[in-house]
Motif scaffolding. Structure first.
Motif, PDB file in Angstrom:
ATOM      1  N   THR A  68       0.852  -1.185   0.000  1.00 23.93           N
ATOM      2  CA  THR A  68       0.000   0.000   0.000  1.00 23.93           C
ATOM      3  C   THR A  68       0.893   1.242   0.000  1.00 23.93           C
ATOM      4  O   THR A  68       2.123   1.130  -0.009  1.00 23.93           O
ATOM      5  CB  THR A  68      -0.957  -0.019   1.220  1.00 23.93           C
ATOM      6  OG1 THR A  68      -1.880   1.055   1.094  1.00 23.93           O
ATOM      7  CG2 THR A  68      -0.219   0.135   2.533  1.00 23.93           C
ATOM      8  N   ALA A  95       1.917   5.073   1.822  1.00 27.76           N
ATOM      9  CA  ALA A  95       1.994   5.621   3.177  1.00 27.76           C
ATOM     10  C   ALA A  95       0.696   6.336   3.534  1.00 27.76           C
ATOM     11  O   ALA A  95       0.187   6.216   4.648  1.00 27.76           O
ATOM     12  CB  ALA A  95       3.181   6.583   3.274  1.00 27.76           C
ATOM     13  N   PHE A 133      -1.939   3.807   4.341  1.00 26.23           N
ATOM     14  CA  PHE A 133      -1.618   3.108   5.584  1.00 26.23           C
ATOM     15  C   PHE A 133      -1.975   3.984   6.790  1.00 26.23           C
ATOM     16  O   PHE A 133      -2.578   3.526   7.763  1.00 26.23           O
ATOM     17  CB  PHE A 133      -0.116   2.753   5.626  1.00 26.23           C
ATOM     18  CG  PHE A 133       0.269   1.926   6.824  1.00 26.23           C
ATOM     19  CD1 PHE A 133       0.164   0.541   6.807  1.00 26.23           C
ATOM     20  CD2 PHE A 133       0.731   2.536   7.981  1.00 26.23           C
ATOM     21  CE1 PHE A 133       0.498  -0.219   7.916  1.00 26.23           C
ATOM     22  CE2 PHE A 133       1.072   1.788   9.101  1.00 26.23           C
ATOM     23  CZ  PHE A 133       0.957   0.406   9.061  1.00 26.23           C
ATOM     24  N   VAL A 172       4.920  -0.922   2.625  1.00 25.72           N
ATOM     25  CA  VAL A 172       4.413   0.440   2.426  1.00 25.72           C
ATOM     26  C   VAL A 172       5.393   1.189   1.528  1.00 25.72           C
ATOM     27  O   VAL A 172       6.603   1.237   1.811  1.00 25.72           O
ATOM     28  CB  VAL A 172       4.249   1.184   3.769  1.00 25.72           C
ATOM     29  CG1 VAL A 172       3.779   2.616   3.505  1.00 25.72           C
ATOM     30  CG2 VAL A 172       3.241   0.471   4.647  1.00 25.72           C
TER      31      VAL A 172
END
Ligand code: NAP
Length: 508
Positions: free
Chosen positions: A360, A362, A365, A383
């Motif tokens: 994913t 940042a 997240f 990430v």
């Protein structure tokens, strides 16, 4: 329920003889016995206490093959791990024997009287004494090194505290064999039975009663966040609140800095999967989060990690409950908006777990707390940060952790220096160019960290500093020499144990 049976990890089926479930009345009796044994146990000389700890290690080794067989059946972990963990358990006990002999843990401070000073100073002498009976909750994922004779028990006994263990229901046979070994060491050392006791049962009631018993003065726990917090709340609601040292959940961020990523992205990806899948990922230090910056080498890293995860075979998990929790945790992650599944190994079953890798950004997240929750098993999230500034923002947004890892080259030193203050605030152990799984038992180890990795970041559950959790200071003012503990008397000053005399460290 009045009895229960051990469950074989690989089949999920009961095996072995039935165990009688201990009752709240057994808890009260055990805690009263522990309290009655306290003054006798803490009064024995340090050499005898050290020999007792070594004797426990000898008795564990003497259990031989039946112990390892029980471990293998109950945990589903491999043979080499059983032998390694037994070695670690015994090594830990011997390390604490050495700590006890050297006497440094007593943290003695002597401020001799200054009768001619105005106002005169009295004679003051300080030493640490044990807090009293300690309740220990064995962990499911280390049936030996974090369980009945694990680090909590070893450090509490080393401090001079009697121990009452609530054995983990995932390994009652292993736990009972170890308990027999400890009780034999207690008897052979001429100590009261209450120095060590072991209770078994598969319900929350037993542990709750143990934490609430007025004779218990501190608690050591390793397990889930829900379990650790439930026990902490019970301990704080007592008429006399007590500390709970709970080691709970962590996702152990691994930061790969740009130059290291550029130089060896693929090799890092391969090594990462080795750490992620070890022991079916059932480590408190499992690398559940990889933090990277977009740039050269990132795709190589992701590709190599994806290849490793895709080829991973499902592994037996400790219990069907843990396998189920893992499967649910993975599906929750997979269904979260903003997360992309990168690779999935062969699917698990009711007793096994397969590896999974997600990625994913940042931003995403940080926007969804659920992406940062521990999924206990071989699941991890990569990430991708836009730049180093976003990497720092991401680290600032993390909860407390047991470990943080930095992969770096010389040219990454500036970037590492920028994130170090953040990591120091967030974690208990920072490691460079390694993997967080694997915790050395030694004097400089910290296996702890800010909440929720533990309930008390000031200490550790692995390493010799763990003894401090079960000690408290007492100061003796103008006490006649004959009434002082032997190590605080003037005549003992040459015994080699360190003391702070009038503020100066004295080693003799
Ligand atoms: P757990 O459920 O926290 O149980 C650990 C011990 O605490 C057991 O003896 C359990 O007894 C007791 N306990 C739990 N909740 C309690 C409560 N509310 N009141 C009284 N006693 C309570 O941990 P687990 O069984 O080892 O594993 C379950 C999950 O914990 C895993 O899926 C994983 O997420 C996590 N875990 C994390 C780590 C880590 O190192 N971070 C290690 C192991 C497990 P009873 O079962 O008899 O109630």
């Amino acid at each position: 329920m009045t009895e229960f049976r051990s469950i074989a990890a690989a089949t999920g089926e009961p095996h072995g003889d039935a165990f009688a479930v201990n009752t709240p009345a057994d808890v009260a009796e055990a805690c009263a016995k522990a309290a009655a044994a306290f003054d006798t146990y803490r009064a024995i000389d340090l050499e005898s206490r050290a020999k007792f700890l070594e004797r426990i290690a000898d008795e564990i080794m003497a259990l031989g093959e039946p112990l390892l067989e029980a471990y293998l059946t109950e945990s589903g972990l491999p043979r080499a791990r059983s032998e390694g963990e037994r070695g670690r358990t015994c090594g830990q006990l011997r390390m604490f024997a050495d700590v006890v002999r050297k006497g440094q843990f007593l943290q003695m401070r002597i401020d001799p009287a200054l009768p001619d000073r105005a106002p005169p100073r009295p004679d003051l002498r300080l030493r640490m004494i044990p807090v009293g009976p300690v309740a220990v909750f064995g962990a499911s994922n280390f049936p030996l090194a974090f369980s009945t004779a694990g680090g909590d028990t070893a450090s509490a006994l080393a401090a001079g505290c009697p121990v009452v263990v609530k054995g983990h229901p995932a390994h009652p046979i292993t736990g009972s064999l170890i308990a027999q070994a400890i009780s034999k060491a207690v008897a052979d050392s001429g100590l009261p039975e209450g120095v060590f006791q072991h209770l078994v049962g598969p319900s929350n009631d037993l542990g709750a009663a143990l934490v609430q018993d007025p004779n218990i003065m501190a608690v050591g726990f390793t397990g889930s966040r829900a379990g650790g917090l439930a026990l902490t709340r019970l301990a704080q609601a007592r008429e006399v609140p007590i500390p709970v040292y709970a080691e709970m959940s962590a996702i152990n961020p691994v930061v790969i800095l740009p130059e290291a990523l550029k130089a060896r992205g693929a090799a890092l990806g391969e090594a990462f999967v080795g750490s992620l899948c070890m022991g079916a990922g059932q480590f408190c230090t499992n690398p559940g989060l990889v933090v990277t910056v977009e740039g050269d080498g990132l795709d190589d890293f992701v590709q190599a990690a994806a290849t490793g995860v895709s080829g991973a075979k499902p592994q037996t998990m400790l219990t069907t409950g843990i396998a189920d929790a893992y499967a649910k945790g993975v599906e929750k992650l997979a269904g979260a908006p903003g997360i992309e599944e990168v690779a999935r190994g062969e699917a698990g079953s009711a007793t096994t777990g397969g590896a999974v890798l997600f990625q994913t950004t940042a931003e995403k997240f940080l926007a969804d707390k659920a992406l940062g929750e521990e999924v206990f098993g071989s699941s991890s999230v990569i990430v991708r940060c836009k730049d180093e500034a976003e990497l720092k923002t991401l680290l600032e947004g993390l909860e407390g952790q047991l470990t943080a890892t930095i992969h770096m080259d010389d040219a990454d030193e500036g970037a590492a220096a920028k994130i170090l203050p953040t990591l120091e605030r967030k974690v208990g152990r920072i490691l460079v160019n390694g993997w967080p799984t694997g915790v050395e038992v030694c004097h400089a180890m910290v296996h702890g960290g800010p909440f929720p990795s533990t309930t008390d970041a000031r200490t550790t559950s692995v390493g010799s500093l763990a003894i401090d959790r079960y000690l408290r200071p007492v100061s003796y003012q103008n006490m006649p020499q004959s009434l002082l503990a032997p190590e605080l008397r003037d005549a003992a000053f040459s015994d080699g144990a360190p003391r702070l005399v009038d503020g100066k460290l004295t080693l003799n």
